[in-house]
Design a protein around this motif. Structure first.
Motif, PDB file in Angstrom:
ATOM      1  N   UNK A  39       0.612  -1.346   0.106  1.00 51.27           N
ATOM      2  CA  UNK A  39      -0.259   0.186   0.063  1.00 51.27           C
ATOM      3  C   UNK A  39       0.859   1.323  -0.105  1.00 51.27           C
ATOM      4  N   UNK A  40       2.122   1.284   0.759  1.00 51.83           N
ATOM      5  CA  UNK A  40       2.999   2.575   0.742  1.00 51.83           C
ATOM      6  C   UNK A  40       3.245   2.880  -0.832  1.00 51.83           C
ATOM      7  N   UNK A  41       3.439   2.015  -1.617  1.00 53.49           N
ATOM      8  CA  UNK A  41       3.953   2.406  -2.871  1.00 53.49           C
ATOM      9  C   UNK A  41       2.715   2.884  -3.737  1.00 53.49           C
ATOM     10  N   UNK A  42       1.620   1.898  -3.640  1.00 55.04           N
ATOM     11  CA  UNK A  42       0.541   2.165  -4.283  1.00 55.04           C
ATOM     12  C   UNK A  42      -0.252   3.598  -4.205  1.00 55.04           C
ATOM     13  N   UNK A  43      -0.182   3.857  -2.967  1.00 56.03           N
ATOM     14  CA  UNK A  43      -1.049   4.929  -2.645  1.00 56.03           C
ATOM     15  C   UNK A  43       0.049   6.434  -3.142  1.00 56.03           C
ATOM     16  N   UNK A  44       1.097   6.309  -3.242  1.00 60.15           N
ATOM     17  CA  UNK A  44       1.813   7.090  -3.814  1.00 60.15           C
ATOM     18  C   UNK A  44       1.638   7.312  -5.509  1.00 60.15           C
ATOM     19  N   UNK A  45       1.406   5.915  -5.981  1.00 64.64           N
ATOM     20  CA  UNK A  45       0.921   6.327  -7.622  1.00 64.64           C
ATOM     21  C   UNK A  45      -0.521   6.747  -7.633  1.00 64.64           C
ATOM     22  N   UNK A  46      -1.250   6.479  -6.708  1.00 61.43           N
ATOM     23  CA  UNK A  46      -2.795   6.953  -6.799  1.00 61.43           C
ATOM     24  C   UNK A  46      -2.798   8.368  -6.657  1.00 61.43           C
ATOM     25  N   UNK A  47      -1.762   8.921  -5.482  1.00 64.05           N
ATOM     26  CA  UNK A  47      -1.939  10.314  -5.579  1.00 64.05           C
ATOM     27  C   UNK A  47      -1.455  11.131  -6.519  1.00 64.05           C
ATOM     28  N   UNK A  48      -0.150  10.470  -7.144  1.00 65.92           N
ATOM     29  CA  UNK A  48       0.282  11.120  -8.382  1.00 65.92           C
ATOM     30  C   UNK A  48      -0.418  11.207  -9.696  1.00 65.92           C
ATOM     31  N   UNK A  49      -1.472   9.990 -10.012  1.00 65.58           N
ATOM     32  CA  UNK A  49      -2.072  10.190 -11.000  1.00 65.58           C
ATOM     33  C   UNK A  49      -3.648  10.240 -10.881  1.00 65.58           C
ATOM     34  N   UNK A  50      -4.134  10.111  -9.597  1.00 60.97           N
ATOM     35  CA  UNK A  50      -5.494  10.061  -9.086  1.00 60.97           C
ATOM     36  C   UNK A  50      -6.279   9.122  -9.874  1.00 60.97           C
ATOM     37  N   UNK A  51      -5.790   8.043 -10.044  1.00 57.48           N
ATOM     38  CA  UNK A  51      -6.504   6.666 -10.489  1.00 57.48           C
ATOM     39  C   UNK A  51      -6.070   5.433  -9.596  1.00 57.48           C
TER      40      UNK A  51
END
Length: 83
Positions: A39-51
């Motif tokens: 989740x730590x990495x996935x949340x960063x991707x989600x925050x960056x691209x809003x997907x």
């Protein structure tokens, strides 16, 4: 095993771009980081691209395509390089 080693080299940009597709390497990178950091990495991707990042490997190509449509007019190779 050799293919995985080559993918890791590509992730670090240690081999020439003509040797691989950036979108495929990004898929492998997301899958690997999801497995190792979750989740730590996935949340960063989600925050960056809003997907939302898929929880399964099968959904990763669609995720990259969605990011490409949102950020680069559908250019998945450019998104692969960015990721």
């Amino acid at each position: 095993e050799d293919q995985f080693a080559a993918q890791k080299l590509a992730m670090c940009n240690e081999i020439g771009e003509a040797s691989y597709m950036s979108s495929v390497i990004a898929e492998e990178l997301i899958a690997l980081l999801n497995y190792t950091h979750g989740d730590k990495f996935m949340s960063k991707l989600e925050d960056r691209y809003s997907i939302a990042v898929p929880q399964t490997r099968e959904g990763i190509p669609e995720y990259i395509e969605g990011v490409a449509n949102k950020t680069t007019s559908g250019d998945i190779e450019t998104v692969g390089k960015r990721i």
